[in-house]
Design a protein around this motif. Structure first.
Motif, short mmCIF file in Angstrom:
data_model
loop_
_atom_site.label_atom_id
_atom_site.label_comp_id
_atom_site.label_asym_id
_atom_site.label_seq_id
_atom_site.Cartn_x
_atom_site.Cartn_y
_atom_site.Cartn_z
N VAL A 21 0.81 -1.06 0.06
CA VAL A 21 -0.16 0.13 0.01
C VAL A 21 0.91 1.26 -0.02
O VAL A 21 1.65 1.43 0.84
CB VAL A 21 -0.93 0.13 1.16
CG1 VAL A 21 -1.98 1.29 1.10
CG2 VAL A 21 -1.75 -1.27 1.23
N TYR A 84 3.13 -1.37 4.43
CA TYR A 84 2.67 0.10 4.23
C TYR A 84 3.99 0.81 3.70
O TYR A 84 4.73 0.69 4.54
CB TYR A 84 2.01 0.73 5.28
CG TYR A 84 0.40 0.24 5.22
CD1 TYR A 84 -0.54 1.14 4.83
CD2 TYR A 84 0.02 -1.03 5.53
CE1 TYR A 84 -2.02 0.50 4.70
CE2 TYR A 84 -1.26 -1.53 5.87
CZ TYR A 84 -2.10 -0.76 5.12
OH TYR A 84 -3.55 -1.06 5.23
N GLY A 86 4.90 4.54 3.02
CA GLY A 86 4.51 6.14 2.98
C GLY A 86 5.75 7.09 2.66
O GLY A 86 6.83 6.91 3.36
N ALA A 94 1.62 6.26 7.50
CA ALA A 94 2.05 4.71 7.60
C ALA A 94 2.64 4.34 8.95
O ALA A 94 2.25 3.20 9.35
CB ALA A 94 3.04 4.49 6.57
N ILE A 97 -0.48 4.02 11.24
CA ILE A 97 -1.17 2.76 10.90
C ILE A 97 -0.24 1.52 11.68
O ILE A 97 -0.83 0.75 12.22
CB ILE A 97 -1.25 2.50 9.36
CG1 ILE A 97 -2.27 3.48 8.75
CG2 ILE A 97 -1.67 0.95 9.23
CD1 ILE A 97 -2.12 3.47 7.33
N VAL A 105 -0.47 -4.82 9.71
CA VAL A 105 0.87 -4.40 8.77
C VAL A 105 2.06 -5.58 8.78
O VAL A 105 2.46 -5.74 9.86
CB VAL A 105 1.48 -3.35 9.60
CG1 VAL A 105 2.62 -2.78 9.08
CG2 VAL A 105 0.25 -2.05 9.61
N LEU A 108 6.64 -2.09 7.25
CA LEU A 108 6.36 -0.70 7.33
C LEU A 108 7.72 -0.18 6.69
O LEU A 108 8.77 -0.35 6.75
CB LEU A 108 6.28 0.03 8.50
CG LEU A 108 6.47 1.50 8.73
CD1 LEU A 108 5.04 2.14 8.07
CD2 LEU A 108 6.52 1.91 10.32
#
Length: 264
Positions: A21, A84, A86, A94, A97, A105, A108
């Motif tokens: 994502v 995730y 970001g 992110a 999250i 998740v 990250l």
């Protein structure tokens, strides 16, 4: 947050595999990820999301424009565990999250991001006066303000003009956000501080930086090393604030290698 509000947050999905994502930065939209997405969707499910109030989600309104509310909305929209990724302000989202929804998740990755962007005491960052100026400029000319922000982001890049043009051409495919949304999301950059919560992130955590970044100074990297001792980091020697644009091939290689080692 109401269920109907969560349903109104649109996401786009391409490819198959472990879901990645991607969350964009301030003033821009998910189109910035198109060049990377095209390269990744053969091996992964690439999910891109526009922050509430931006591009495809320009009509989405949150009760409170906060990191927590945005994180909740994205988690509800994605609906399954994912990695995730970001960029800049998206890195803050992110991280929030990962802090609030660890079970959703798989990993990250923050790109040119910081747990707090503002310069404070012994913390290097953006001067408050710079963001205050952006708030003033937004009231007069939103398009020009975003344009000026792009120039700051690309500053230090060996191909600054090309980087600015690439990003601008991508994000201008969509309608620009309303001034209030730009103002609210700029305030997130000013007020957010997740530094004390980074140590609690137990998922695989990878931090990517540009050595020439004017918004996330390289001096901050060692400070974040201490706050997130379980994370890994990589510095793009010739990049500024958008390494996935200026150094796309290197970015994709580093990203895939880390995913293979830590997530897959």
């Amino acid at each position: 947050m109401t269920e109907s509000m969560a349903e109104r947050l649109k996401i786009a999905s391409q490819g198959q595999g472990i879901p990645l994502v991607f969350i964009h930065g301030w003033g821009l939209n998910s189109a910035v990820w198109q060049p990377c997405s095209a390269q990744l969707q053969t091996d992964f499910e690439v999910i891109t999301v526009d922050l509430p109030g931006f591009a495809t989600n320009n009509l989405v309104q949150l009760e409170q424009y906060s990191l927590v509310e945005i994180a909740n909305a994205i988690i509800d929209a994605v609906g399954k565990p994912a990695v995730y990724i970001g960029w800049s302000l998206g890195g803050l989202v992110a991280s929030q999250i990962a802090i609030n929804h660890p079970e959703q998740v798989l990993g990250l990755i923050t790109v040119a991001s910081s747990p707090q962007f503002i310069e404070r005491d012994n913390w290097p960052g953006i001067k408050e006066s710079v963001l205050a100026l952006f708030h003033q400029q937004l009231a007069q000319d939103t398009t020009k303000t975003i344009s000026n922000f792009l120039k700051i982001q690309a500053m230090g890049s060996p191909h600054i003009r090309q980087d600015i043009k690439t990003i601008r051409d991508l994000v201008m495919q969509h309608q620009q956000p309303a001034r209030q949304i730009l103002d609210d999301s700029l305030s997130l950059l000013e007020t957010s501080d997740l530094s004390e919560q980074l140590a609690g992130i137990k998922q695989p955590f990878f931090r990517l930086y540009g050595k020439l970044d004017g918004l996330v100074p390289k001096q901050v990297i060692a400070l974040i090393d201490e706050l997130a001792p379980n994370s890994q980091r990589y510095i793009f020697e010739q990049a500024s604030h958008a390494p996935f644009i200026s150094h796309q091939a290197e970015f994709l290689t580093i990203l895939k290698n880390w995913l293979m080692e830590h997530v897959i």
